[in-house]
Design an enzyme around this catalytic site. Structure first.
Site, PDB file in Angstrom:
ATOM      1  N   ASP A   1      32.214  48.230 -33.230  1.00 40.96           N
ATOM      2  CA  ASP A   1      32.127  50.277 -33.293  1.00 40.96           C
ATOM      3  C   ASP A   1      31.997  50.831 -34.401  1.00 40.96           C
ATOM      4  O   ASP A   1      31.681  51.420 -34.780  1.00 40.96           O
ATOM      5  CB  ASP A   1      33.424  50.089 -32.618  1.00 40.96           C
ATOM      6  CG  ASP A   1      34.306  49.434 -31.539  1.00 40.96           C
ATOM      7  OD1 ASP A   1      33.071  49.057 -30.970  1.00 40.96           O
ATOM      8  OD2 ASP A   1      34.760  48.404 -31.348  1.00 40.96           O
TER       9      ASP A   1
ATOM     10  N   HIS B   1      39.766  47.436 -28.440  1.00 41.72           N
ATOM     11  CA  HIS B   1      37.882  47.156 -28.828  1.00 41.72           C
ATOM     12  C   HIS B   1      37.439  47.508 -27.197  1.00 41.72           C
ATOM     13  O   HIS B   1      37.590  47.384 -26.954  1.00 41.72           O
ATOM     14  CB  HIS B   1      37.425  46.966 -29.288  1.00 41.72           C
ATOM     15  CG  HIS B   1      35.925  45.739 -29.035  1.00 41.72           C
ATOM     16  ND1 HIS B   1      34.789  46.026 -29.234  1.00 41.72           N
ATOM     17  CD2 HIS B   1      35.160  45.114 -27.573  1.00 41.72           C
ATOM     18  CE1 HIS B   1      34.003  46.261 -29.342  1.00 41.72           C
ATOM     19  NE2 HIS B   1      33.922  44.829 -28.318  1.00 41.72           N
TER      20      HIS B   1
HETATM   21  P1  NAX Z   1      28.612  33.584 -23.912  1.00 43.55           P
HETATM   22  O1  NAX Z   1      29.335  33.453 -22.771  1.00 43.55           O
HETATM   23  O2  NAX Z   1      27.158  33.482 -24.407  1.00 43.55           O
HETATM   24  O3  NAX Z   1      29.565  32.765 -24.762  1.00 43.55           O
HETATM   25  C1  NAX Z   1      30.681  32.395 -24.400  1.00 43.55           C
HETATM   26  C2  NAX Z   1      30.780  30.931 -24.423  1.00 43.55           C
HETATM   27  O4  NAX Z   1      32.409  30.827 -24.749  1.00 43.55           O
HETATM   28  C3  NAX Z   1      30.084  30.170 -23.683  1.00 43.55           C
HETATM   29  O5  NAX Z   1      29.751  29.191 -24.410  1.00 43.55           O
HETATM   30  C4  NAX Z   1      31.492  29.085 -23.404  1.00 43.55           C
HETATM   31  O6  NAX Z   1      31.434  27.922 -23.073  1.00 43.55           O
HETATM   32  C5  NAX Z   1      32.397  29.617 -24.354  1.00 43.55           C
HETATM   33  N1  NAX Z   1      34.274  29.384 -23.395  1.00 43.55           N
HETATM   34  C6  NAX Z   1      34.827  29.957 -22.529  1.00 43.55           C
HETATM   35  N2  NAX Z   1      35.878  29.632 -22.606  1.00 43.55           N
HETATM   36  C7  NAX Z   1      35.887  28.651 -23.911  1.00 43.55           C
HETATM   37  C8  NAX Z   1      37.531  28.170 -24.038  1.00 43.55           C
HETATM   38  N3  NAX Z   1      38.492  27.702 -23.345  1.00 43.55           N
HETATM   39  N4  NAX Z   1      37.054  27.335 -25.385  1.00 43.55           N
HETATM   40  C9  NAX Z   1      36.514  27.455 -26.074  1.00 43.55           C
HETATM   41  N5  NAX Z   1      35.319  27.937 -26.097  1.00 43.55           N
HETATM   42  C10 NAX Z   1      34.617  28.546 -24.328  1.00 43.55           C
HETATM   43  O7  NAX Z   1      29.527  35.114 -24.380  1.00 43.55           O
HETATM   44  P2  NAX Z   1      28.808  36.192 -26.251  1.00 43.55           P
HETATM   45  O8  NAX Z   1      28.034  36.776 -25.934  1.00 43.55           O
HETATM   46  O9  NAX Z   1      28.969  34.749 -26.945  1.00 43.55           O
HETATM   47  O10 NAX Z   1      30.472  36.742 -26.184  1.00 43.55           O
HETATM   48  C11 NAX Z   1      31.929  36.223 -26.499  1.00 43.55           C
HETATM   49  C12 NAX Z   1      33.123  37.036 -26.184  1.00 43.55           C
HETATM   50  O11 NAX Z   1      33.167  38.369 -27.880  1.00 43.55           O
HETATM   51  C13 NAX Z   1      32.688  38.081 -24.433  1.00 43.55           C
HETATM   52  O12 NAX Z   1      33.864  37.651 -24.589  1.00 43.55           O
HETATM   53  C14 NAX Z   1      32.409  39.238 -25.602  1.00 43.55           C
HETATM   54  O13 NAX Z   1      32.906  40.225 -24.076  1.00 43.55           O
HETATM   55  C15 NAX Z   1      33.321  39.597 -26.634  1.00 43.55           C
HETATM   56  N6  NAX Z   1      32.486  40.543 -27.666  1.00 43.55           N
HETATM   57  C16 NAX Z   1      33.646  41.250 -28.200  1.00 43.55           C
HETATM   58  C17 NAX Z   1      32.621  42.014 -28.990  1.00 43.55           C
HETATM   59  C18 NAX Z   1      34.156  43.211 -29.819  1.00 43.55           C
HETATM   60  O14 NAX Z   1      33.479  43.841 -31.285  1.00 43.55           O
HETATM   61  N7  NAX Z   1      35.029  42.480 -30.171  1.00 43.55           N
HETATM   62  C19 NAX Z   1      31.282  42.538 -29.234  1.00 43.55           C
HETATM   63  C20 NAX Z   1      30.967  41.768 -28.365  1.00 43.55           C
HETATM   64  C21 NAX Z   1      30.881  40.951 -26.863  1.00 43.55           C
HETATM   65  O15 NAX Z   1      30.515  42.143 -26.434  1.00 43.55           O
END
Ligand code: NAX
Length: 328
Positions: A159, A187
């Site tokens: 952000d 966020h």
């Molecule tokens: P993806 O869905 O591509 O990847 C998430 C991965 O996490 C998957 O491979 C899944 O198998 C794994 N996972 C789920 N549960 C797990 C666990 N208990 N232990 C280990 N791995 C686990 O999502 P992606 O685009 O990589 O985004 C990841 C996260 O970042 C999401 O929650 C998203 O909302 C968040 N974001 C946060 C941002 C921020 O500024 N703070 C911005 C970008 C993003 O939106």
């Protein structure tokens, strides 16, 4: 030669993971002279995909990369970890209530916090990226009573970076000319990007803009809703920019902010600026020698006060909801 730093990445097989791991291994997270060992945590069905990414990391022949371990067990993945990037989370799916979302994430972040508490290195630094990032950090922190609270941080650097670019564009300046921007609060869409203390090429940014309507109706919503705009345009959520912000967050935390500047981090409130103690909220922070301090003494005008309060209120509601679920 230096001992490698252990860096754990959860959700390593996801989109952000794919954009993040190569940059860590190339030295951009900690520095070009710091060897790293990667620990990838994934859920069991995604282990194979994580192995594929590890094969590609091998194929880059990064001189600083001293090993990759892959596990679906948090106790293994966080063993001896110095830097923990908590990226994997349960996304909100259609029709899901906030309570369900928080509960599902509690099932991820409470065990991970516990594993960090039991197994991480004494100097561990934790960045939560997975959403809802601030509250997930709160949950992990509550499950890790032996880890100093200030080690748990949540990411608002994306952000912050988004705001820097929007402001630079508005004023026809370069992003490197933008200093002392602040993201306050959660966020989420309630976050407040504050330019009243910001400087652009040495001038006060709010004065240079001189247009409160642009601030309220253009700048703030553009920054706060940027994630949704990216999804709309790309058909997928921010990944490379989110990974870049995670790199920036940790790099700044470890290596320090420049004189005359600060950054934004979600950190445990000490009550500064009327943010209830214990909430993980975004603040202006300076960093030095691996630790950080909330910038004190900023004057908060009425425009800012209302927006900070609204975002902090949302954080308090999320905290109350996870408390009711027994996660705190
Ligand atoms: P993806 O869905 O591509 O990847 C998430 C991965 O996490 C998957 O491979 C899944 O198998 C794994 N996972 C789920 N549960 C797990 C666990 N208990 N232990 C280990 N791995 C686990 O999502 P992606 O685009 O990589 O985004 C990841 C996260 O970042 C999401 O929650 C998203 O909302 C968040 N974001 C946060 C941002 C921020 O500024 N703070 C911005 C970008 C993003 O939106």
């Amino acid at each position: 030669t230096r001992t490698p730093v252990n860096v754990t990445v959860t959700g390593a097989a996801g989109n952000i993971g794919y954009a993040l791991l190569f940059r860590i291994a190339s030295g951009q997270l900690l520095g070009a002279d710091v060897p790293v060992k990667l620990r990838l945590l994934e859920i069991t069905p995604a282990l194979k995909a994580a192995e594929g990414t590890a094969m590609e990391l091998d194929d880059c022949a990064f001189p600083l990369l001293r090993g990759i371990d892959i596990s679906d067990d948090p106790n293994v993945a966080f063993d001896g970890t110095n830097v923990a990037l908590l990226v994997g989370a349960r996304p909100r799916t259609k029709g899901m209530e906030r309570g369900d979302l928080l509960e599902a994430n509690g099932g991820i972040f409470a065990p991970q916090g516990k594993a960090i508490n039991g197994h991480a290195a004494d100097d561990v630094k934790i960045l939560v990226v997975g959403n809802p990032a601030n509250t997930n950090a709160l949950i992990a922190r509550a499950a890790a009573p032996d880890v100093p609270a200030e080690r748990f941080t949540a990411m608002t650097r994306l952000d912050h970076n988004r705001a820097a670019t929007q402001l630079a564009k508005k004023l026809g300046a370069g992003v490197e000319d933008v200093k002392k921007l602040t993201i306050w609060g959660n966020h989420s869409a309630t976050q407040y990007p504050d330019i009243f203390h910001a400087e652009v090429a040495g001038r006060n940014a709010a004065e240079a803009v001189g247009d409160e309507k642009w601030l309220a109706e253009d700048f703030i919503p553009t920054v706060a809703k940027r994630g949704a705009a990216i999804i709309e345009a790309r058909g997928a959520s921010s990944a490379a920019s989110a990974a870049n912000a995670a790199i920036d967050h940790v790099h700044t935390w470890v290596n320090g902010t420049a004189d005359g500047d600060w950054t934004s981090m979600g950190v445990v409130s000490d009550g500064s600026y009327g943010v209830p103690e214990g909430l993980i909220s975004s603040f202006p922070v300076t960093t030095k020698d691996g630790s950080y301090e909330i910038v004190q003494g900023l004057e908060i005008n009425e425009f800012s006060r209302a927006r900070i309060d609204a975002s902090v209120k949302e954080l308090a509601e999320e905290r109350d909801a996870v408390r009711a679920l027994g996660l705190l």
